[in-house]
Scaffold this motif. Structure first.
Motif, PDB file in Angstrom:
ATOM      1  N   ASP A 143      -5.618  -0.148   8.603  1.00 45.09           N
ATOM      2  CA  ASP A 143      -6.889   0.149   9.269  1.00 45.09           C
ATOM      3  C   ASP A 143      -7.153  -0.794  10.434  1.00 45.09           C
ATOM      4  OD1 ASP A 143      -7.248   2.173   7.427  1.00 45.09           O
ATOM      5  OD2 ASP A 143      -8.724   1.070   6.218  1.00 45.09           O
ATOM      6  N   ALA A 144      -6.674  -2.030  10.326  1.00 48.48           N
ATOM      7  CA  ALA A 144      -6.873  -3.016  11.389  1.00 48.48           C
ATOM      8  C   ALA A 144      -5.842  -2.868  12.500  1.00 48.48           C
ATOM      9  CB  ALA A 144      -6.818  -4.428  10.817  1.00 48.48           C
ATOM     10  N   GLY A 145      -4.889  -1.955  12.317  1.00 41.82           N
ATOM     11  CA  GLY A 145      -3.865  -1.730  13.335  1.00 41.82           C
ATOM     12  C   GLY A 145      -2.866  -2.865  13.437  1.00 41.82           C
ATOM     13  N   GLU A 146      -2.548  -3.478  12.299  1.00 46.19           N
ATOM     14  CA  GLU A 146      -1.605  -4.587  12.260  1.00 46.19           C
ATOM     15  C   GLU A 146      -0.297  -4.120  11.621  1.00 46.19           C
ATOM     16  OE1 GLU A 146      -3.468  -7.826  10.239  1.00 46.19           O
ATOM     17  OE2 GLU A 146      -5.234  -7.744  11.497  1.00 46.19           O
TER      18      GLU A 146
ATOM     19  N   SER B 226       1.056  -4.853   7.794  1.00 49.23           N
ATOM     20  CA  SER B 226       1.155  -3.732   6.856  1.00 49.23           C
ATOM     21  C   SER B 226       2.577  -3.555   6.353  1.00 49.23           C
ATOM     22  CB  SER B 226       0.628  -2.436   7.477  1.00 49.23           C
ATOM     23  OG  SER B 226       1.377  -2.066   8.606  1.00 49.23           O
TER      24      SER B 226
ATOM     25  N   ARG C 193      -4.877  -4.446   0.296  1.00 42.46           N
ATOM     26  CA  ARG C 193      -4.460  -5.290   1.426  1.00 42.46           C
ATOM     27  C   ARG C 193      -3.648  -4.484   2.440  1.00 42.46           C
ATOM     28  NH1 ARG C 193      -1.521 -10.259  -1.036  1.00 42.46           N
ATOM     29  NH2 ARG C 193      -0.912 -10.457   1.141  1.00 42.46           N
TER      30      ARG C 193
ATOM     31  N   GLN D 279      -3.827  -1.199   2.980  1.00 40.54           N
ATOM     32  CA  GLN D 279      -4.719  -0.277   3.691  1.00 40.54           C
ATOM     33  C   GLN D 279      -5.559  -1.023   4.719  1.00 40.54           C
ATOM     34  OE1 GLN D 279      -4.534   3.134   3.349  1.00 40.54           O
ATOM     35  NE2 GLN D 279      -5.683   2.975   5.249  1.00 40.54           N
ATOM     36  N   ALA D 280      -6.004  -2.222   4.383  1.00 35.13           N
ATOM     37  CA  ALA D 280      -6.793  -3.021   5.328  1.00 35.13           C
ATOM     38  C   ALA D 280      -5.960  -3.361   6.559  1.00 35.13           C
ATOM     39  CB  ALA D 280      -7.293  -4.290   4.653  1.00 35.13           C
ATOM     40  N   ALA D 281      -4.683  -3.696   6.366  1.00 36.21           N
ATOM     41  CA  ALA D 281      -3.807  -4.008   7.496  1.00 36.21           C
ATOM     42  C   ALA D 281      -3.563  -2.772   8.357  1.00 36.21           C
ATOM     43  CB  ALA D 281      -2.476  -4.579   6.997  1.00 36.21           C
TER      44      ALA D 281
END
Length: 82
Positions: free
Chosen positions: A47-50, A54, A41, A43-45
């Motif tokens: 990668d999404a630039g959030e 993150s 979760r 890493q996904a945040a």
């Protein structure tokens, strides 16, 4: 001489060399799976630039590691979820 301790979750008596953070292999796997999910979760945040998301997930990871006394780098490969 081999020492035996009880798993801090299920209470099963185990050879102390088999315990990770006071957990038997079965209980450690559960914690590792949860920690791995949190890291996915995070890493996904990232990668999404959030950055807000993150940093919240990073705090969850730190809290979980503290409370459960388990970190992925400390877990033997045999206990990791693939």
């Amino acid at each position: 001489m081999i020492g035996y301790l009880h798993c801090r979750d299920c209470g099963q008596e185990r050879n102390c060399a088999d315990l990770v953070g006071g957990l038997c292999p079965t209980c450690a796997r559960k914690r590792v799976a949860r920690l791995a999910d949190l890291q996915v979760r995070y890493q996904a945040a990232v990668d999404a630039g959030e950055p807000g998301a993150s940093s919240r997930v990073a705090e969850l990871i730190r809290d979980y590691q503290r409370s459960e006394r388990v970190r992925l780098k400390d877990v033997p490969a045999a206990y990791r979820v693939v």
